[in-house]
Design an enzyme around this catalytic site. Structure first.
Site, PDB file in Angstrom:
ATOM      1  N   LYS A 188       0.848  -1.195   0.000  1.00 45.95           N
ATOM      2  CA  LYS A 188       0.000   0.000   0.000  1.00 45.95           C
ATOM      3  C   LYS A 188       0.883   1.245   0.000  1.00 45.95           C
ATOM      4  O   LYS A 188       1.695   1.448   0.898  1.00 45.95           O
ATOM      5  CB  LYS A 188      -0.910   0.006   1.236  1.00 45.95           C
ATOM      6  CG  LYS A 188      -1.809   1.230   1.340  1.00 45.95           C
ATOM      7  CD  LYS A 188      -2.674   1.158   2.595  1.00 45.95           C
ATOM      8  CE  LYS A 188      -3.559   2.385   2.738  1.00 45.95           C
ATOM      9  NZ  LYS A 188      -4.395   2.313   3.959  1.00 45.95           N
ATOM     10  N   LYS A 241      -2.388  -1.458  -3.580  1.00 44.59           N
ATOM     11  CA  LYS A 241      -3.236  -0.272  -3.468  1.00 44.59           C
ATOM     12  C   LYS A 241      -2.375   0.977  -3.591  1.00 44.59           C
ATOM     13  O   LYS A 241      -1.351   1.055  -2.909  1.00 44.59           O
ATOM     14  CB  LYS A 241      -3.969  -0.294  -2.110  1.00 44.59           C
ATOM     15  CG  LYS A 241      -4.902   0.889  -1.886  1.00 44.59           C
ATOM     16  CD  LYS A 241      -5.541   0.820  -0.505  1.00 44.59           C
ATOM     17  CE  LYS A 241      -6.465   2.032  -0.315  1.00 44.59           C
ATOM     18  NZ  LYS A 241      -7.074   2.050   1.023  1.00 44.59           N
TER      19      LYS A 241
END
Length: 316
Positions: A188, A241
């Site tokens: 992420k 992400k």
């Protein structure tokens, strides 16, 4: 319990893990439940996405289930911020009501504290302003156990704290929840594409940014390394992400780990399609489907997207 056994025991998890082409059964719908709301409200920049009350969220899930959704990612937004007290009653009430009414769905719950803390950060800080990792992991794992006890089917740690997957796995296993899978936000990045979400989840940091714990978009080695680490610590599913800006990492992470790797089509990515369509520069659903085909081409095992509730109709 072996991670492969956890996955094999549940058809919905097998859908996420299989290496087949991306389709609506491999999509997860994010939902928001906000303790302070009197009635549901739309989320700015995210057409068709809402901040729900404890009552309206049940109606939303009912509509989503009728549209083919079988998996949800729940974000819980408490009324009061606190660095020491978890809103246990609110969490238990929402999760319990959802699972009582919809036992057939798979309910993932985002496991972070950015919507709780007074700072809006995903961690606790010590007196010097540095991350108090020990205390943070303790709170996060307490949260994971709380969700499991309330009836969550799986947890999804999004905080990017070092060691949190191992901490959660140990906490769950030692309390009889060996069957609860962990879907880790394993790669992420600190990104500019999270804006609409932070409004929905009331999770914008009050100072600074998240550079000290989220990944630098320039660093491919750390991006792959954190997914390898989370695999070794016991994650059952990995995730990149933001989705489209991490598309190049899906294949190498799968090759390095042998794990199912999903993507999160984040709020900024979704909103950009909406605003382009609003100005007449593209057809919203055509643009959405194009992005999904790119995720499919990259080998995405599953996709978290705010448009999951539209996927069955669009695919068919």
């Amino acid at each position: 319990m072996d991670r492969y056994l956890r996955i094999k025991q549940n058809q919905l998890l097998r859908n996420l893990a299989d290496s087949g082409s991306l389709h609506y059964k491999k999509m997860i719908q994010p939902i928001f439940c906000v303790e302070s709301l009197i009635e549901k409200e739309s989320v700015k920049g995210l057409p068709g996405v809402f901040r729900d009350t404890e009552t309206s969220i049940l109606h939303q899930i009912d509509a989503d289930v009728s549209n083919g959704i079988t998996q949800f990612l729940l974000f819980l937004v408490p009324q009061k911020k606190s660095d020491s007290v978890l809103p246990i009653d609110f969490y238990q009430s929402v999760i319990g009501k959802i699972k009582k009414e919809y036992s057939q769905i798979f309910l993932w719950v985002d496991t972070c504290i950015c919507s709780i803390t007074t700072t809006g950060h995903c961690c606790h800080f010590d007196d010097t302003g540095k991350i108090d990792l020990s205390r943070t992991l303790q709170t996060l794992s307490q949260l994971a156990l709380l969700y499991a006890e309330a009836g969550a089917d799986g947890i999804a740690p999004s905080d990017m704290m070092d060691g949190r997957v191992k901490s959660h796995r140990n906490k769950l296993d030692s309390n009889g929840f060996q069957n609860i899978p962990i879907m880790s936000y394993s790669t992420k990045f600190k990104s500019n594409f999270y804006g609409p979400f932070r409004g929905a989840a009331e999770s914008a940091p009050n100072f600074g940014d998240r550079s000290s714990y989220q990944l630098d978009v320039r660093d491919i080695d750390s991006a792959i390394g954190t997914s390898i680490r989370d695999t070794e610590e016991g994650a059952d599913f990995l995730m990149v992400k933001p989705g489209l800006t991490s598309i190049d990492l899906i294949s190498p992470i799968k090759e390095k780990t042998g794990m199912p790797v999903g993507a999160y089509q984040v709020s900024g990515e979704y909103a950009s399609l909406h605003y382009l369509a609003q100005e007449g520069f593209l057809d919203f659903e055509a643009g959405l489907l194009e992005t999904w085909n790119i995720f499919r081409r990259a080998g995405t095992s599953f996709l978290i997207t705010y448009a999951a509730r539209q996927a069955k109709r669009i695919f068919e």
